[in-house]
Design an enzyme around this catalytic site. Structure first.
Site, short mmCIF file in Angstrom:
data_model
loop_
_atom_site.label_atom_id
_atom_site.label_comp_id
_atom_site.label_asym_id
_atom_site.label_seq_id
_atom_site.Cartn_x
_atom_site.Cartn_y
_atom_site.Cartn_z
CD GLN A 190 -3.00 1.11 0.20
OE1 GLN A 190 -2.90 0.37 -0.76
NE2 GLN A 190 -4.02 1.94 0.37
CG HIS A 227 -2.82 -6.36 -2.47
ND1 HIS A 227 -3.51 -7.50 -2.85
CD2 HIS A 227 -1.97 -6.10 -3.50
CE1 HIS A 227 -3.09 -7.91 -4.03
NE2 HIS A 227 -2.15 -7.07 -4.45
CG LEU A 228 -1.46 0.36 -4.98
CD1 LEU A 228 -1.37 1.48 -3.96
CD2 LEU A 228 -0.41 0.55 -6.07
CG HIS A 229 -6.80 -0.70 -1.40
ND1 HIS A 229 -5.79 -1.18 -0.57
CD2 HIS A 229 -7.72 -0.12 -0.58
CE1 HIS A 229 -6.10 -0.90 0.68
NE2 HIS A 229 -7.25 -0.25 0.72
CG LEU A 230 -6.42 4.72 -5.46
CD1 LEU A 230 -6.66 5.71 -6.59
CD2 LEU A 230 -5.52 5.33 -4.41
#
Length: 396
Positions: A190, A227-230
């Site tokens: 993230q 865990h990469l997210h918008l």
């Protein structure tokens, strides 16, 4: 009881041919969901709406009651279907909402179910923590939770487009609450990257709803999944950050300071797609890279809004504002508080956990809770100086 769905494995979800007739709804038989793959929502620069999006005098309560863009129609129809199919942790009805009396204009909403049923945050100890495949991540979601892939047609102004999954947030804070997730198999932690920020900005411009907002929580800034997210969601209410006054911090006017309550923040602004938007993406990511490298937690909020400068009426939605807040690190959830301070709370939207807190919450109490999460004055001054110096290093 609905049988469990198979987990999403790596990058098996194929891109299907997109057209105006593409269906973003799941087939009747849930066993076919994984076989179908995620349809692609293909869009071009001409669909990025800059002007003409304004608040009406009496906003409808749900986004599918508004005049909808193709993006809004796709998202809202698919999201509603997933709600009807029971893929969320709870059924989100119309939330009890109030604007708190006072100068700020906080929009408070009672959302008891999210406070009780949302997934427990992961054990995060660092803003720079590495991805851990053993923890929950978006490779483990069910295929039916994916609405579609955002797929931008190549453009001369932007970098090679990256496909972004649009996924339901199974513990929604408002209508249409989704996550924008780069290819999950990449196992990205993230940490904000240009590709996903571009997708977030363009999602705001793809929507004709003035209340479709996008945001990012860093680790230590109440991100619950590393865990990469918008986040993206609809809120049918104006927020104070849309037109709040600001002052320039650098000679080029690239970085501004929002000075109003509830929390001062760094303001970036773009008037629309093209080189200006790409420059804002670069500046924001350089700023968040600095904060991450310095172990400083942060939150980011993207909304249609007015240009920097003096206070503007909320009707002046002439571009997109990106507001960045540096804040104290907070690992875990503070169970006793009326709300947790992350991207939407800093922007003035307060999802409150209990009916008692909702009925008793005051503007003064909300401001105190938010300001308790901000950096101490000395550190805030140092961060401000560092970001101004970063902007000065930009190529002319």
């Amino acid at each position: 009881m609905r049988p469990p769905l198979p987990a999403l494995q790596g990058s098996f979800m194929s891109i299907l041919c997109d057209s105006h007739r593409t269906s973003y709804l799941l087939p009747p038989d849930h066993e076919d969901w994984g076989e179908q793959g995620a349809p692609a929502f293909v869009y071009g620069q001409e669909e990025l709406v800059v002007g003409g999006v304004q608040w009406p005098s009496s906003p409808p309560s749900t986004p599918d009651s508004w005049p909808a863009s193709r993006f809004d129609s796709a998202l809202c129809s698919a999201w509603r279907q997933r709600m009807e199919l029971g893929l969320f942790r709870y059924c989100l009805g119309e939330l009890q909402t109030q604007v708190l009396p006072g100068a700020v204009g906080f929009v408070a909403q009672l959302n008891v179910e999210r406070g009780v049923q949302r997934r427990c945050p992961q054990n995060i100890k660092s803003v720079r923590q590495a991805f851990d495949p053993e923890q929950f991540n978006f490779n483990k979601i069910r295929p039916g939770e994916v609405l579609f892939r955002l797929h931008q047609e190549p453009d001369t102004h932007s970098a090679l487009p990256q496909d972004i999954l649009v996924v339901i947030n199974v513990s929604p804070l408002e209508w249409g609450h989704v996550l924008l997730v780069p290819e999950p198999a990449q196992q990205l932690p993230q940490r904000l990257l240009p590709g996903v920020l571009r997708a977030g900005l363009e999602a705001v411009l793809l929507s004709s709803h003035p209340g479709f907002r996008v945001g990012f929580n860093s680790l230590g800034g109440l991100a619950s999944v590393n865990h990469l997210h918008l986040h993206g969601y609809y809120l049918a209410h104006r927020l104070p950050v849309e037109g709040a006054p600001s002052q320039p911090l650098d000679p080029g006017g690239h970085l501004h300071l929002l000075q109003t309550l509830p929390a001062p923040g760094f303001l970036f602004y773009t008037s629309g797609p093209g080189p200006d938007l790409e420059a804002v993406i670069s500046r924001v990511c350089r700023a968040t890279d600095y904060l991450t490298d310095q172990e400083i937690a942060h939150n980011l909020f993207v909304t249609r809004g007015a240009p920097p400068g003096k206070a503007s009426p909320c009707s002046a939605l002439t571009g997109v504002r990106v507001i960045l807040w540096a804040r104290k690190s907070s690992f875990g959830i503070k169970e006793g508080e009326a709300f947790n301070v992350a991207l939407c709370e800093l922007a003035g939207h307060l999802p409150v956990k209990t009916a008692q807190d909702f009925s008793s919450l005051t503007e003064a109490a909300a401001v105190a809770l938010i300001q308790d999460c901000l950096l101490p004055p000395g550190q805030a001054t140092a961060v401000r100086a560092a970001l101004v110096a970063l902007m000065a290093q930009e190529e002319p």
